[in-house]
Design a protein around this motif. Structure first.
Motif, PDB file in Angstrom:
ATOM      1  N   ILE A  62       1.632   6.712  -2.676  1.00 54.51           N
ATOM      2  CA  ILE A  62       1.827   5.273  -2.484  1.00 54.51           C
ATOM      3  C   ILE A  62       1.220   4.485  -3.642  1.00 54.51           C
ATOM      4  O   ILE A  62       1.830   3.544  -4.167  1.00 54.51           O
ATOM      5  CB  ILE A  62       1.214   4.823  -1.144  1.00 54.51           C
ATOM      6  CG1 ILE A  62       2.017   5.401   0.024  1.00 54.51           C
ATOM      7  CG2 ILE A  62       1.175   3.293  -1.054  1.00 54.51           C
ATOM      8  CD1 ILE A  62       1.417   5.127   1.371  1.00 54.51           C
ATOM      9  N   LYS A  63       0.004   4.887  -4.048  1.00 54.86           N
ATOM     10  CA  LYS A  63      -0.676   4.203  -5.153  1.00 54.86           C
ATOM     11  C   LYS A  63       0.115   4.327  -6.440  1.00 54.86           C
ATOM     12  O   LYS A  63       0.198   3.387  -7.243  1.00 54.86           O
ATOM     13  CB  LYS A  63      -2.089   4.777  -5.319  1.00 54.86           C
ATOM     14  CG  LYS A  63      -2.944   3.998  -6.310  1.00 54.86           C
ATOM     15  CD  LYS A  63      -4.365   4.536  -6.319  1.00 54.86           C
ATOM     16  CE  LYS A  63      -5.230   3.724  -7.290  1.00 54.86           C
ATOM     17  NZ  LYS A  63      -6.628   4.209  -7.297  1.00 54.86           N
ATOM     18  N   ARG A  80       3.248   1.957  -6.070  1.00 56.37           N
ATOM     19  CA  ARG A  80       3.087   0.662  -5.408  1.00 56.37           C
ATOM     20  C   ARG A  80       3.684  -0.488  -6.219  1.00 56.37           C
ATOM     21  O   ARG A  80       4.212  -1.448  -5.645  1.00 56.37           O
ATOM     22  CB  ARG A  80       1.615   0.396  -5.101  1.00 56.37           C
ATOM     23  CG  ARG A  80       0.713   0.289  -6.312  1.00 56.37           C
ATOM     24  CD  ARG A  80      -0.731   0.104  -5.872  1.00 56.37           C
ATOM     25  NE  ARG A  80      -1.616  -0.045  -7.022  1.00 56.37           N
ATOM     26  CZ  ARG A  80      -2.933  -0.221  -6.909  1.00 56.37           C
ATOM     27  NH1 ARG A  80      -3.478  -0.289  -5.699  1.00 56.37           N
ATOM     28  NH2 ARG A  80      -3.689  -0.348  -7.983  1.00 56.37           N
ATOM     29  N   ASN A  81       3.615  -0.393  -7.550  1.00 50.66           N
ATOM     30  CA  ASN A  81       4.231  -1.443  -8.372  1.00 50.66           C
ATOM     31  C   ASN A  81       5.748  -1.454  -8.210  1.00 50.66           C
ATOM     32  O   ASN A  81       6.378  -2.512  -8.196  1.00 50.66           O
ATOM     33  CB  ASN A  81       3.862  -1.251  -9.841  1.00 50.66           C
ATOM     34  CG  ASN A  81       2.397  -1.552 -10.113  1.00 50.66           C
ATOM     35  OD1 ASN A  81       1.771  -2.332  -9.380  1.00 50.66           O
ATOM     36  ND2 ASN A  81       1.838  -0.946 -11.149  1.00 50.66           N
ATOM     37  N   LEU A  88       7.273  -0.546  -5.463  1.00 52.89           N
ATOM     38  CA  LEU A  88       7.508  -1.134  -4.135  1.00 52.89           C
ATOM     39  C   LEU A  88       7.425  -2.658  -4.186  1.00 52.89           C
ATOM     40  O   LEU A  88       8.185  -3.354  -3.501  1.00 52.89           O
ATOM     41  CB  LEU A  88       6.478  -0.585  -3.137  1.00 52.89           C
ATOM     42  CG  LEU A  88       6.564   0.906  -2.832  1.00 52.89           C
ATOM     43  CD1 LEU A  88       5.396   1.334  -1.939  1.00 52.89           C
ATOM     44  CD2 LEU A  88       7.882   1.244  -2.157  1.00 52.89           C
ATOM     45  N   LEU A 100       2.864  -4.238   2.109  1.00 55.85           N
ATOM     46  CA  LEU A 100       2.394  -4.388   0.729  1.00 55.85           C
ATOM     47  C   LEU A 100       1.000  -5.001   0.673  1.00 55.85           C
ATOM     48  O   LEU A 100       0.190  -4.652  -0.195  1.00 55.85           O
ATOM     49  CB  LEU A 100       3.374  -5.256  -0.061  1.00 55.85           C
ATOM     50  CG  LEU A 100       4.644  -4.579  -0.576  1.00 55.85           C
ATOM     51  CD1 LEU A 100       5.535  -5.596  -1.259  1.00 55.85           C
ATOM     52  CD2 LEU A 100       4.309  -3.451  -1.539  1.00 55.85           C
ATOM     53  N   ILE A 140      -1.346  -2.275   1.046  1.00 55.91           N
ATOM     54  CA  ILE A 140      -1.341  -1.402  -0.125  1.00 55.91           C
ATOM     55  C   ILE A 140      -2.138  -2.017  -1.276  1.00 55.91           C
ATOM     56  O   ILE A 140      -2.851  -1.329  -2.001  1.00 55.91           O
ATOM     57  CB  ILE A 140       0.117  -1.112  -0.579  1.00 55.91           C
ATOM     58  CG1 ILE A 140       0.829  -0.252   0.471  1.00 55.91           C
ATOM     59  CG2 ILE A 140       0.148  -0.423  -1.937  1.00 55.91           C
ATOM     60  CD1 ILE A 140       2.307  -0.037   0.193  1.00 55.91           C
ATOM     61  N   PHE A 141      -2.029  -3.345  -1.435  1.00 54.56           N
ATOM     62  CA  PHE A 141      -2.694  -4.033  -2.546  1.00 54.56           C
ATOM     63  C   PHE A 141      -3.975  -4.759  -2.102  1.00 54.56           C
ATOM     64  O   PHE A 141      -4.402  -5.714  -2.754  1.00 54.56           O
ATOM     65  CB  PHE A 141      -1.735  -5.053  -3.170  1.00 54.56           C
ATOM     66  CG  PHE A 141      -0.651  -4.447  -4.014  1.00 54.56           C
ATOM     67  CD1 PHE A 141      -0.912  -4.048  -5.321  1.00 54.56           C
ATOM     68  CD2 PHE A 141       0.608  -4.246  -3.493  1.00 54.56           C
ATOM     69  CE1 PHE A 141       0.091  -3.492  -6.112  1.00 54.56           C
ATOM     70  CE2 PHE A 141       1.625  -3.690  -4.266  1.00 54.56           C
ATOM     71  CZ  PHE A 141       1.365  -3.309  -5.580  1.00 54.56           C
TER      72      PHE A 141
END
Length: 299
Positions: free
Chosen positions: A5-6, A9-10, A12, A52, A55-56
């Motif tokens: 995911i990391k 993530r950008n 996404l 998101l 995630i961030f």
């Protein structure tokens, strides 16, 4: 999983921005983009944005920006897709539309209850595949004030008055239309019942062009059906000059499919501007259909 995911993530985040661009700007102007537009209603975009945020969460500024954007989107969603309509339906006329969703038994008892509760002048149904002669006889006995007729394209119409004529028009991989002329309270009405092809891959342009063309020759009072096209679609723009949607007259969420989840407003009723739309009530009958039954009240 977290490492994966990391890593992406950008990507996404870019996808999220693209989905917003499609929903609010590009819409279904282009066939390939329309597939994404139909399959990602606003509520799904909001939930992806919430994901998101988690995630961030370590990128404070970005997380706060996303949170502010999601707050605006949530406000927009409830302001445009949920209405608390308390308008009185006293001294109004009503009509019913329902996609009965190919169920094995035609739900006569439900329909009878709706007739008793709302006293409609028009009853219209699509995907009414298994309407037997026995069903028709039962409907006629219970509600002799209506004239019922099974139409081509798996549709059924009931008129509190008389049916003057019907005309079936179709393109099997695109649309099914029934044009009905009827006499209700000594006034002639023209109705277009629609059932558009469900696949999001299918371009709806031709179907809506045909609707506009038929309206020029028939001057419809009502255009109703399962459009399999969300209310936000660009295609409805060509109806807005002559018709008013019951969208903003809804009581509750405007979505009609699927049962219990406010995703897409596929089933719609548009009414000629010579009438005044008052209220749209929705009823859900999980065992009979995953589409909402619509009762539109107007003056």
């Amino acid at each position: 999983m977290m490492k994966l995911i990391k890593k992406y993530r950008n990507f996404l985040l870019i996808v999220f921005v693209i989905l917003l661009l499609i929903h609010f700007v590009l819409k279904d102007n282009f066939p390939l983009i329309s597939t994404v537009f139909y399959s990602t209603p606003l509520i799904t975009i909001i939930f992806s944005g919430i994901t998101l945020c988690f995630i961030f969460y370590r990128k404070r500024k970005l997380a706060l920006l996303l949170s502010a954007l999601l707050t605006l989107l949530t406000f927009y969603f409830f302001n445009n897709y949920h209405f608390n309509n308390k308008a009185s339906v006293k001294n109004t006329t009503s009509l019913v539309f329902w996609n009965v969703a190919k169920k094995e038994h035609f739900p006569i008892e439900i329909i009878s209850n709706i007739i008793r509760e709302h006293n409609p002048n028009i009853l219209s149904f699509v995907e009414a595949i298994d309407v037997s002669n026995d069903d028709l006889n039962t409907l006629n006995k219970l509600h002799s004030e209506f004239e019922f007729k099974v139409l081509k394209g798996n549709m059924l119409i009931g008129i509190k008055g008389s049916i003057i004529e019907t005309n079936y028009l179709s393109k099997s991989d695109n649309y099914r239309f029934n044009i009905i002329k009827a006499l209700v309270k000594n006034k002639e009405l023209s109705i277009l019942m629609t059932d558009l092809y469900a696949s999001p891959l299918k371009d709806k342009t031709e179907a809506f062009e045909q609707i506009a063309l038929y309206n020029k020759t028939h001057s419809f009072d009502f255009i109703l059906g399962d459009f399999n096209t969300p209310y936000e679609s660009i295609h409805f723009k060509q109806l807005k000059n002559n018709f008013t949607s019951f969208h903003s007259k809804s009581n509750g969420f405007t979505a009609t499919w699927p049962f219990g989840i406010p995703l897409l407003e596929l089933d719609q009723i548009w009414i000629s501007k010579k009438f005044n739309p008052i209220k749209l009530n929705k009823h859900y009958f999980q065992n009979s259909s995953d589409h909402a039954l619509l009762v539109a009240s107007y003056q």
